[in-house]
Motif scaffolding. Sequence first.
Motif, PDB file in Angstrom:
ATOM      1  N   ALA A 176     -13.331   4.610 -50.652  1.00 14.60           N
ATOM      2  CA  ALA A 176     -13.449   3.676 -51.773  1.00 14.60           C
ATOM      3  C   ALA A 176     -12.093   3.085 -52.116  1.00 14.60           C
ATOM      4  CB  ALA A 176     -14.042   4.370 -52.992  1.00 14.60           C
ATOM      5  N   ALA A 177     -12.026   1.748 -52.137  1.00  9.05           N
ATOM      6  CA  ALA A 177     -10.860   1.035 -52.651  1.00  9.05           C
ATOM      7  C   ALA A 177     -11.143   0.744 -54.120  1.00  9.05           C
ATOM      8  CB  ALA A 177     -10.620  -0.247 -51.873  1.00  9.05           C
ATOM      9  N   VAL A 178     -10.540   1.501 -55.010  1.00  7.12           N
ATOM     10  CA  VAL A 178     -10.912   1.500 -56.426  1.00  7.12           C
ATOM     11  C   VAL A 178     -10.431   0.224 -57.112  1.00  7.12           C
ATOM     12  CG1 VAL A 178     -10.625   2.687 -58.626  1.00  7.12           C
ATOM     13  CG2 VAL A 178     -10.909   4.001 -56.510  1.00  7.12           C
ATOM     14  N   ASP A 179     -11.345  -0.382 -57.887  1.00  6.79           N
ATOM     15  CA  ASP A 179     -11.024  -1.554 -58.699  1.00  6.79           C
ATOM     16  C   ASP A 179     -10.419  -1.074 -60.008  1.00  6.79           C
ATOM     17  OD1 ASP A 179     -10.892  -3.862 -60.189  1.00  6.79           O
ATOM     18  OD2 ASP A 179     -13.067  -4.185 -60.269  1.00  6.79           O
ATOM     19  N   THR A 180      -9.128  -1.324 -60.220  1.00  2.01           N
ATOM     20  CA  THR A 180      -8.427  -0.869 -61.421  1.00  2.01           C
ATOM     21  C   THR A 180      -8.833  -1.665 -62.655  1.00  2.01           C
ATOM     22  OG1 THR A 180      -6.541  -0.246 -60.049  1.00  2.01           O
ATOM     23  CG2 THR A 180      -6.119  -0.463 -62.394  1.00  2.01           C
ATOM     24  N   ALA A 181      -9.296  -2.903 -62.460  1.00  2.00           N
ATOM     25  CA  ALA A 181      -9.626  -3.759 -63.596  1.00  2.00           C
ATOM     26  C   ALA A 181     -11.076  -3.625 -64.032  1.00  2.00           C
ATOM     27  CB  ALA A 181      -9.340  -5.219 -63.247  1.00  2.00           C
ATOM     28  N   GLY A 182     -11.948  -3.153 -63.158  1.00  2.00           N
ATOM     29  CA  GLY A 182     -13.370  -3.088 -63.497  1.00  2.00           C
ATOM     30  C   GLY A 182     -14.096  -2.075 -62.638  1.00  2.00           C
ATOM     31  N   SER A 183     -15.242  -2.494 -62.079  1.00  2.00           N
ATOM     32  CA  SER A 183     -16.066  -1.552 -61.317  1.00  2.00           C
ATOM     33  C   SER A 183     -16.457  -2.099 -59.951  1.00  2.00           C
ATOM     34  CB  SER A 183     -17.334  -1.220 -62.124  1.00  2.00           C
ATOM     35  OG  SER A 183     -18.058  -2.409 -62.418  1.00  2.00           O
ATOM     36  N   LEU A 184     -15.732  -3.086 -59.447  1.00  2.00           N
ATOM     37  CA  LEU A 184     -16.078  -3.679 -58.163  1.00  2.00           C
ATOM     38  C   LEU A 184     -15.276  -2.989 -57.055  1.00  2.00           C
ATOM     39  CD1 LEU A 184     -17.860  -5.893 -56.936  1.00  2.00           C
ATOM     40  CD2 LEU A 184     -15.905  -7.458 -57.121  1.00  2.00           C
ATOM     41  N   ASP A 185     -15.585  -1.722 -56.803  1.00  2.00           N
ATOM     42  CA  ASP A 185     -14.872  -0.976 -55.772  1.00  2.00           C
ATOM     43  C   ASP A 185     -15.169  -1.557 -54.394  1.00  2.00           C
ATOM     44  OD1 ASP A 185     -13.998   0.599 -57.797  1.00  2.00           O
ATOM     45  OD2 ASP A 185     -15.154   2.384 -57.235  1.00  2.00           O
ATOM     46  N   GLY A 186     -14.123  -1.666 -53.575  1.00  2.00           N
ATOM     47  CA  GLY A 186     -14.293  -2.083 -52.196  1.00  2.00           C
ATOM     48  C   GLY A 186     -14.528  -0.891 -51.292  1.00  2.00           C
ATOM     49  N   ILE A 187     -14.812  -1.168 -50.013  1.00  3.10           N
ATOM     50  CA  ILE A 187     -15.092  -0.100 -49.040  1.00  3.10           C
ATOM     51  C   ILE A 187     -14.120  -0.236 -47.880  1.00  3.10           C
ATOM     52  CG2 ILE A 187     -16.806   0.892 -47.486  1.00  3.10           C
ATOM     53  CD1 ILE A 187     -18.954  -0.449 -49.280  1.00  3.10           C
ATOM     54  N   GLY A 233      -5.279  -3.654 -37.077  1.00  2.00           N
ATOM     55  CA  GLY A 233      -5.519  -4.834 -36.277  1.00  2.00           C
ATOM     56  C   GLY A 233      -6.699  -4.755 -35.336  1.00  2.00           C
ATOM     57  N   ALA A 234      -7.360  -3.606 -35.230  1.00  5.29           N
ATOM     58  CA  ALA A 234      -8.501  -3.491 -34.310  1.00  5.29           C
ATOM     59  C   ALA A 234      -9.794  -3.846 -35.038  1.00  5.29           C
ATOM     60  CB  ALA A 234      -8.562  -2.092 -33.727  1.00  5.29           C
ATOM     61  N   THR A 235     -10.198  -3.000 -35.974  1.00  3.57           N
ATOM     62  CA  THR A 235     -11.427  -3.279 -36.730  1.00  3.57           C
ATOM     63  C   THR A 235     -11.267  -2.933 -38.207  1.00  3.57           C
ATOM     64  OG1 THR A 235     -12.267  -1.075 -36.172  1.00  3.57           O
ATOM     65  CG2 THR A 235     -12.925  -2.915 -34.741  1.00  3.57           C
ATOM     66  N   ASP A 236     -10.040  -2.633 -38.652  1.00  7.35           N
ATOM     67  CA  ASP A 236      -9.821  -2.229 -40.044  1.00  7.35           C
ATOM     68  C   ASP A 236     -10.032  -3.402 -40.990  1.00  7.35           C
ATOM     69  OD1 ASP A 236      -8.996   0.103 -38.880  1.00  7.35           O
ATOM     70  OD2 ASP A 236      -6.863  -0.156 -39.327  1.00  7.35           O
ATOM     71  N   LEU A 237     -10.691  -3.134 -42.114  1.00  3.72           N
ATOM     72  CA  LEU A 237     -10.770  -4.125 -43.186  1.00  3.72           C
ATOM     73  C   LEU A 237     -11.265  -3.450 -44.449  1.00  3.72           C
ATOM     74  CD1 LEU A 237     -13.951  -5.137 -43.925  1.00  3.72           C
ATOM     75  CD2 LEU A 237     -13.748  -6.132 -41.674  1.00  3.72           C
ATOM     76  N   VAL A 238     -11.167  -4.182 -45.575  1.00  3.12           N
ATOM     77  CA  VAL A 238     -11.763  -3.742 -46.829  1.00  3.12           C
ATOM     78  C   VAL A 238     -12.904  -4.703 -47.145  1.00  3.12           C
ATOM     79  CG1 VAL A 238     -11.433  -3.331 -49.287  1.00  3.12           C
ATOM     80  CG2 VAL A 238      -9.594  -2.787 -47.684  1.00  3.12           C
ATOM     81  N   ASP A 273     -19.598 -13.041 -47.402  1.00  2.00           N
ATOM     82  CA  ASP A 273     -18.848 -11.860 -47.825  1.00  2.00           C
ATOM     83  C   ASP A 273     -17.371 -12.155 -48.116  1.00  2.00           C
ATOM     84  OD1 ASP A 273     -21.123 -10.372 -47.576  1.00  2.00           O
ATOM     85  OD2 ASP A 273     -20.682  -9.725 -45.521  1.00  2.00           O
ATOM     86  N   THR A 274     -16.782 -11.198 -48.836  1.00  3.74           N
ATOM     87  CA  THR A 274     -15.354 -11.223 -49.163  1.00  3.74           C
ATOM     88  C   THR A 274     -14.664 -10.108 -48.394  1.00  3.74           C
ATOM     89  OG1 THR A 274     -15.806 -12.093 -51.373  1.00  3.74           O
ATOM     90  CG2 THR A 274     -13.668 -11.030 -51.030  1.00  3.74           C
ATOM     91  N   GLY A 275     -13.503 -10.420 -47.796  1.00  7.81           N
ATOM     92  CA  GLY A 275     -12.802  -9.414 -47.004  1.00  7.81           C
ATOM     93  C   GLY A 275     -11.316  -9.404 -47.261  1.00  7.81           C
ATOM     94  N   ILE A 276     -10.720  -8.227 -47.143  1.00 12.79           N
ATOM     95  CA  ILE A 276      -9.270  -8.047 -47.221  1.00 12.79           C
ATOM     96  C   ILE A 276      -8.824  -7.385 -45.920  1.00 12.79           C
ATOM     97  CG2 ILE A 276      -7.363  -6.932 -48.451  1.00 12.79           C
ATOM     98  CD1 ILE A 276      -9.187  -6.917 -50.953  1.00 12.79           C
ATOM     99  N   GLY A 277      -7.863  -7.984 -45.244  1.00 14.99           N
ATOM    100  CA  GLY A 277      -7.378  -7.434 -43.974  1.00 14.99           C
ATOM    101  C   GLY A 277      -8.107  -7.976 -42.771  1.00 14.99           C
ATOM    102  N   ALA A 278      -9.078  -8.851 -42.981  1.00 15.03           N
ATOM    103  CA  ALA A 278      -9.825  -9.439 -41.867  1.00 15.03           C
ATOM    104  C   ALA A 278     -10.801 -10.465 -42.411  1.00 15.03           C
ATOM    105  CB  ALA A 278     -10.580  -8.385 -41.071  1.00 15.03           C
TER     106      ALA A 278
END
Length: 644
Positions: free
Chosen positions: A59-70, A94-99, A219-224
């Motif tokens: 879990a990538a924790v949302d500090t401002a609310g409750s929209l935790d990422g994976i 760089g292979a398949t990592d993302l949030v 979708d929304t993505g971080i890192g990819a």
Amino acid sequence: MKLTGPYWRGALAVALVAALLVVQPPHSPAQAAGTDYRDTVLADNPVAYWRFGEASGSAAVDTAGSLDGIYENAPSLSQPGLVIDSDSAVRFGGATDLVHIPDSPLINQGTRTQRTIEVWFQVDDASDRQVIVEEGGGSRGLNIYVEGGQLFFGGWNLADDLTADTPWGGTFFSAAVSSGVTHHAVLVLDQLSATLTGYLDGAEAGAGAAGTLHGHGADTGIGAMNNSSRFPDGSAGGDGHYFVGVIDEVAFYNSVLSPSDVADHYAAGIAPAVEPAVEFVAPNDGAIVSGTVNVEVAASDPQDAAGALTVDISTDAGATFAPAAFNPGADTHSINWDTTLDADGPSTLVARVLDTDGNTTTANIAVSVSNNPGSDEYADMVLADGPVVYYRLGEVGGTTASDELDAVDSSYIGGPALGQTGLVIGADTSVDFDGINDFVAVPDSNLINKGQFAQRSVEAWFNVRSSAARQVIYEEGAGTRGLSIYVEAGQLYAGAWNLSGQVWGPIFLNTPVSAAATHHVVAVLDTGSFELFLDGVSVAVDGGAGMLFNHTGDTGIAAMNDAARFHDGKLSGNGLYFDGTIDEVAIYNTPLSTATISAHHTAGLLAAPQLPSVTFIAPTASDTVSGTVPVEVTASDPQDSPSD
């Protein structure tokens, strides 16, 4: 997941820690332990804020609310953070990592007229296309990514959503970015200003046209790229464009961060520079010095004692430095400067301090050396004739144009070049104005523009580089009442007017004037007349003048300050800047006589004639001569011996 893009080798992490283009590691948690950066972000009300401070889990924790990422495919958690904070960051392989960020009305499922995305990153290699953060898909969305050594910002709403500002985009722009360096990136969408703006390391990096961003269920993505996105070469589908590097502190706002907000966030996230400081104790900036002078500076450092610092001082604008001695009792460093070894005139003193870590800082002041001051005959003559204000313009530093009578000190605007060679005989200096934005702003005064005057004389020395364009030497008042002296089209003009109440004028007198030569100008208003003098001689006069009543429009030297009148009408605003040198500006509430003006001109001449003299000894004027006669004379010269 289906991989549709190449694998990239890079590392995501955002925040420029130094302007040096070298690879720098992220901050270690030991560098700081606080929450200043987090508090700065939360104060601006993000709708989601992923700090990436987890040590384990998915879990990538949302500090401002409750929209935790994976976290998908196990990126490396608990890496050294990219901001000056005890919180950690995440490295993407760089292979398949993302949030993966879940769908949310706060982000991709709602219509947005304002959106800000903020992220810190550090990419291992910015050559290939690698997505830092993206939301939406091919029809509507935003993204930040690197490619070809550039950081790209993108936005688009290509569907016609039945609003006046759709469709728009795709809008893409970029700025150079360094691999292996921490950077801070911010993308701001503002429908009200119809702009998409990108910021890199606290400063604007580019902007383009934009409008409303309507709901975009992709979708929304971080890192990819998470499912799909858009780039300048078109839409792309699937997961891919994986980031290689470190990413930290990702925040989404449904509001606009202003340029100052962005700069504040960047400043809160970077490590403050630890540099020494140095300032002059003596002499003062702008001082006139002679003989042997003690040059003293105070140096300090957050880590080193004053005595451990290396301090050098230059008296020739940094061309050469001498080591300064430490004074333990005062915690200062100093040298003795024999000013008699230097020429009279302006001099720049530079102090340089070096701490034990190799950090250096400098400071400088301007002084004027005056061991052979020469004649002050000109200034004495002016003061004897009773000016109400007198600006010698002899400062070598600072922003104050001092009134010799201490009545109406004025301000240098735009940074004119002080300490230039004077236009009159003597050691006093003058001021060079650049013709772009330099001038002297004279404050309102009962002695000048706020009173009622039947008599007024304005005197100045000037040297204009070109007299083709209109350039103001002096003006007071505005369009209704005032005086002006200016050059234009090879002419020197003087004007006077009182167009309200007891109306007279406007009167404008003019005479040819040469450029690149020093001139003395005086304009004299006396009851019933207005007269212009150039180089000690009356060149024009008009008998239609009267009383000059209160005229609170601003007064300016070397420019029009707010408004003035000229031979072809009134103008408003600042402008008509003088390009050249001005010296010795005096204002009198009396009329200077022709004899006085001539005497001032003669007293001020730098190149006063130094003629030889000769007298006959024999024969005398009454002698009668014949045959061979010895003719004898005696000759002398102020500079040469008789044999020369």
